[in-house]
Design an enzyme around this catalytic site. Structure first.
Site, PDB file in Angstrom:
ATOM      1  N   VAL A   1       1.069   4.540   5.331  1.00 39.69           N
ATOM      2  CA  VAL A   1       0.495   3.438   6.119  1.00 39.69           C
ATOM      3  C   VAL A   1       1.549   2.344   6.327  1.00 39.69           C
ATOM      4  CG1 VAL A   1      -1.335   1.708   6.251  1.00 39.69           C
ATOM      5  CG2 VAL A   1      -1.835   3.947   5.276  1.00 39.69           C
ATOM      6  N   GLY A   2       2.306   2.054   5.284  1.00 43.42           N
ATOM      7  CA  GLY A   2       3.324   0.988   5.390  1.00 43.42           C
ATOM      8  C   GLY A   2       4.335   1.266   6.488  1.00 43.42           C
TER       9      GLY A   2
ATOM     10  N   GLY B   1       0.830  -1.198   0.000  1.00 44.41           N
ATOM     11  CA  GLY B   1       0.000   0.000   0.000  1.00 44.41           C
ATOM     12  C   GLY B   1       0.862   1.244   0.000  1.00 44.41           C
ATOM     13  N   SER B   2       0.339   2.295   0.597  1.00 44.31           N
ATOM     14  CA  SER B   2       1.035   3.586   0.541  1.00 44.31           C
ATOM     15  C   SER B   2       2.188   3.648   1.540  1.00 44.31           C
ATOM     16  CB  SER B   2       0.036   4.702   0.842  1.00 44.31           C
ATOM     17  OG  SER B   2      -0.458   4.541   2.161  1.00 44.31           O
TER      18      SER B   2
ATOM     19  N   GLU C   1       4.789  10.509  -5.013  1.00 51.07           N
ATOM     20  CA  GLU C   1       3.888   9.682  -5.811  1.00 51.07           C
ATOM     21  C   GLU C   1       2.532  10.380  -5.912  1.00 51.07           C
ATOM     22  OE1 GLU C   1       2.129   6.105  -4.013  1.00 51.07           O
ATOM     23  OE2 GLU C   1       2.803   4.998  -5.764  1.00 51.07           O
TER      24      GLU C   1
ATOM     25  N   GLU D   1       5.512  -3.406   1.102  1.00 47.77           N
ATOM     26  CA  GLU D   1       5.814  -2.958  -0.268  1.00 47.77           C
ATOM     27  C   GLU D   1       4.968  -1.729  -0.541  1.00 47.77           C
ATOM     28  OE1 GLU D   1       8.197  -3.794  -2.068  1.00 47.77           O
ATOM     29  OE2 GLU D   1       8.837  -5.500  -0.867  1.00 47.77           O
TER      30      GLU D   1
HETATM   31  P1  NAD Z   1      -3.325   2.440   1.420  1.00 46.30           P
HETATM   32  O1  NAD Z   1      -2.011   2.525   2.110  1.00 46.30           O
HETATM   33  O2  NAD Z   1      -4.289   3.523   1.613  1.00 46.30           O
HETATM   34  O3  NAD Z   1      -4.068   1.100   1.906  1.00 46.30           O
HETATM   35  C1  NAD Z   1      -3.432  -0.161   1.818  1.00 46.30           C
HETATM   36  C2  NAD Z   1      -4.091  -1.102   2.805  1.00 46.30           C
HETATM   37  O4  NAD Z   1      -3.792  -0.692   4.138  1.00 46.30           O
HETATM   38  C3  NAD Z   1      -5.626  -1.120   2.713  1.00 46.30           C
HETATM   39  O5  NAD Z   1      -6.062  -2.433   2.896  1.00 46.30           O
HETATM   40  C4  NAD Z   1      -6.022  -0.226   3.872  1.00 46.30           C
HETATM   41  O6  NAD Z   1      -7.342  -0.472   4.327  1.00 46.30           O
HETATM   42  C5  NAD Z   1      -4.995  -0.625   4.897  1.00 46.30           C
HETATM   43  N1  NAD Z   1      -4.801   0.324   5.999  1.00 46.30           N
HETATM   44  C6  NAD Z   1      -5.042   1.652   6.016  1.00 46.30           C
HETATM   45  N2  NAD Z   1      -4.691   2.176   7.226  1.00 46.30           N
HETATM   46  C7  NAD Z   1      -4.207   1.158   7.973  1.00 46.30           C
HETATM   47  C8  NAD Z   1      -3.669   1.037   9.286  1.00 46.30           C
HETATM   48  N3  NAD Z   1      -3.547   2.108  10.069  1.00 46.30           N
HETATM   49  N4  NAD Z   1      -3.254  -0.165   9.721  1.00 46.30           N
HETATM   50  C9  NAD Z   1      -3.337  -1.258   8.928  1.00 46.30           C
HETATM   51  N5  NAD Z   1      -3.847  -1.225   7.670  1.00 46.30           N
HETATM   52  C10 NAD Z   1      -4.284  -0.041   7.191  1.00 46.30           C
HETATM   53  O7  NAD Z   1      -3.019   2.173  -0.131  1.00 46.30           O
HETATM   54  P2  NAD Z   1      -4.066   2.061  -1.329  1.00 46.30           P
HETATM   55  O8  NAD Z   1      -4.621   3.401  -1.642  1.00 46.30           O
HETATM   56  O9  NAD Z   1      -5.021   0.938  -1.102  1.00 46.30           O
HETATM   57  O10 NAD Z   1      -3.107   1.600  -2.532  1.00 46.30           O
HETATM   58  C11 NAD Z   1      -2.318   2.473  -3.282  1.00 46.30           C
HETATM   59  C12 NAD Z   1      -0.884   2.458  -2.811  1.00 46.30           C
HETATM   60  O11 NAD Z   1      -0.379   1.130  -2.868  1.00 46.30           O
HETATM   61  C13 NAD Z   1       0.036   3.278  -3.695  1.00 46.30           C
HETATM   62  O12 NAD Z   1       0.932   4.001  -2.898  1.00 46.30           O
HETATM   63  C14 NAD Z   1       0.772   2.222  -4.514  1.00 46.30           C
HETATM   64  O13 NAD Z   1       2.023   2.645  -5.000  1.00 46.30           O
HETATM   65  C15 NAD Z   1       0.891   1.122  -3.522  1.00 46.30           C
HETATM   66  N6  NAD Z   1       1.113  -0.171  -4.164  1.00 46.30           N
HETATM   67  C16 NAD Z   1       2.350  -0.755  -4.026  1.00 46.30           C
HETATM   68  C17 NAD Z   1       2.599  -1.977  -4.659  1.00 46.30           C
HETATM   69  C18 NAD Z   1       3.941  -2.666  -4.528  1.00 46.30           C
HETATM   70  O14 NAD Z   1       4.009  -3.869  -4.774  1.00 46.30           O
HETATM   71  N7  NAD Z   1       4.985  -1.965  -4.140  1.00 46.30           N
HETATM   72  C19 NAD Z   1       1.599  -2.587  -5.425  1.00 46.30           C
HETATM   73  C20 NAD Z   1       0.373  -1.953  -5.526  1.00 46.30           C
HETATM   74  C21 NAD Z   1       0.132  -0.750  -4.898  1.00 46.30           C
END
Ligand code: NAD
Length: 461
Positions: free
Chosen positions: A216-217, A212-213, A362, A234
């Site tokens: 959050v990561g 994810g982002s 990004e 990731e």
């Molecule tokens: P996001 O970080 O908003 O959410 C990702 C996940 O985390 C979701 O399931 C969300 O509900 C969960 N989440 C949110 N807050 C949390 C918390 N406090 N604790 C635990 N989990 C929580 O990302 P998004 O908008 O769903 O996806 C887009 C992002 O993902 C972009 O930054 C993109 O670059 C990245 N991405 C990376 C890869 C990779 O392999 N590197 C692949 C696809 C997408």
């Protein structure tokens, strides 16, 4: 009494269409799901690798039988162009079949024992326990499966928390997988941070794999590492494509236009900076503007669609805001389409200030920055001067130059004369620098490192 929160998933092309209405699992739902997965682990880990691989194959077969329906659900729920949605469903099947076989490769090593020549010193790999898998919405079936398939195949049980925007696809996956797995092997919890947080904090979760982002990561990584569990995050990218003076400019322009704008730039590996060597800069600028303007921005259900809508209104608002703050010269695009859906016209911006937001962060939208480099050296310097390090590409006809530049690019994935956006499920994948946290990569054999731990036995007969 705890209050049940309800959320909806909508069609980004036609926001008035509700794809599904769901109850958030929250802390209570997480507690129950982890307990079931924990209980199931005792039995699942005892199954033979063949039996576990067999279950993955059966899930693959059933997805294949429902390939068309699943592809259309992906289109409707996350606005992915139908041709890409079909490709993603096919990839999901391939991932499952790949790990169904990979669980049969040798799972350890033998060493000569120091105690006696008759003794056996053996190291083998074992599952780690309950794995929490937290996934984004943009690859709603492939990403859950590229985590689930190795996790389950190597004997772990899993609790998946998909992004709320992709809940319907996750529920369909659960419906299929449940027919082929024992109770509790695959648990699904729904919602956003209120469900994700208790999941990553749960003491019975042995490993967390997050995609994810960055924001959050980083918080997930801190939390999980703080309690001593395994973690792999990731995250996003600010991916450069470098065009050197000797490149095939037409091929480069077409490839980069798609890498930047395809699926509305909503791939972690999308090209967000295009760095062009001085002698061909003006010529290339013309070609890339034409290539971007030729892209089909239409309903993702149409076979011709290349771009499609953004996932939600906030995402489009954030992109427009970034364009305003980015201080660049707009070459094309930059405005919403006059449609019900969350469309943004593919946007190219020429940037002189390398510290511009558009060259550093990004945006996750069909937006890319064009930058000029006075030399190959400077092109590499620009490419590397961001905190991200996910994917990078270099376009040149000179293989020596390609390898030299490629070796110096700080990214987990480097591609020559090819789109930054493209990965092979059987090769390691992950980000360098702030794009990835954890010492292991995903996919391929690399995934085994994360989902298993080694144990060394001395057997003295
Ligand atoms: P996001 O970080 O908003 O959410 C990702 C996940 O985390 C979701 O399931 C969300 O509900 C969960 N989440 C949110 N807050 C949390 C918390 N406090 N604790 C635990 N989990 C929580 O990302 P998004 O908008 O769903 O996806 C887009 C992002 O993902 C972009 O930054 C993109 O670059 C990245 N991405 C990376 C890869 C990779 O392999 N590197 C692949 C696809 C997408």
């Amino acid at each position: 009494m705890t209050r049940t929160m309800v959320f909806v998933s909508i069609n980004p092309h036609k926001p008035s269409e509700v794809i599904g209405e769901y109850e958030e699992s929250g802390a209570q739902g997480v507690e129950e799901a982890v307990a079931r997965a924990h209980k199931a682990f005792a039995g699942w880990r005892e199954e033979t690798a063949m039996a576990r691989g067999g279950a993955l194959s059966s899930i693959a077969d059933e997805i294949e039988q429902n390939h068309d329906e699943i592809s259309w659900l992906v289109v409707r729920e996350v606005g992915k162009p139908i041709t890409e949605a079909r490709g993603e469903a096919s990839r999901a099947i391939s991932i499952l079949r790949y790990y169904a076989q990979m669980v049969l490769v040798p799972d350890g090593e033998t060493y000569p024992a120091s105690t006696s020549s008759k003794d056996w010193l053996v190291s083998r790999r074992y599952p780690v326990g309950v794995c929490a898998l937290i996934t984004p919405w943009n690859f709603p079936i492939a990403i859950p499966l590229w985590k689930m398939a190795p996790a389950l195949g190597y004997g772990n049980t899993v609790v998946l928390k998909p992004a709320p925007q992709a809940t319907a696809v996750a529920c369909r996956l659960k419906e299929i997988a449940d027919k082929h797995l024992p109770d509790g092997a695959f648990e699904l919890v729904l919602g956003d941070a209120d469900t994700g947080e208790p999941l990553v904090k749960h003491p019975d979760v042995a490993a967390v794999s997050f995609t994810g982002s960055l924001r959050v990561g980083q918080s997930v990584a801190r939390e999980v590492a703080g309690r001593g569990a395994r973690v792999q995050c990731e995250m996003g990218g600010q991916n450069p494509s470098i065009v050197l003076a000797d490149a095939d400019l037409d091929r480069a322009a077409k490839t980069i236009a798609y890498a930047a704008m395809g699926y509305a730039g909503q791939k972690c590996t999308a090209t967000s900076r295009i760095i062009v060597e001085e002698p061909v800069y003006d010529d290339f600028r013309e070609r890339i503007v034409s290539a971007v303007e030729a892209m089909e921005v239409v309903d993702p259900e149409k076979e011709s669609c290349q771009v499609g809508p953004l996932i939600e209104e906030e995402a489009r608002g954030a992109a427009l805001q970034a364009l305003e703050e980015g201080r660049g010269r707009k070459l094309t695009g930059g405005k919403p389409l006059d449609e019900e859906g969350f469309y943004l016209v593919p946007t190219l911006v020429e940037i002189e200030d390398r510290n511009s937001l558009l060259a550093k962060e990004e945006v996750f939208a069909p937006v890319s920055a064009l930058l000029r480099a006075s030399s190959v050296e400077e092109a590499v310097e620009i490419a590397n001067e961001v905190r991200y390090g996910l994917a990078a590409a270099v376009f040149t006809e000179d293989l020596g130059q390609a390898t030299q530049v490629g070796n110096r690019l700080e990214a987990g994935l480097v591609r020559v004369n090819a789109s930054t956006a493209g990965i092979d499920y059987y090769a390691p994948f992950g980000g360098s620098k702030d794009s990835g946290i954890g010492s292991t990569r995903e996919q391929g054999l690399a995934a085994r490192q994360f989902y298993t731990e080694s144990r060394t036995f001395l057997i003295s007969p």
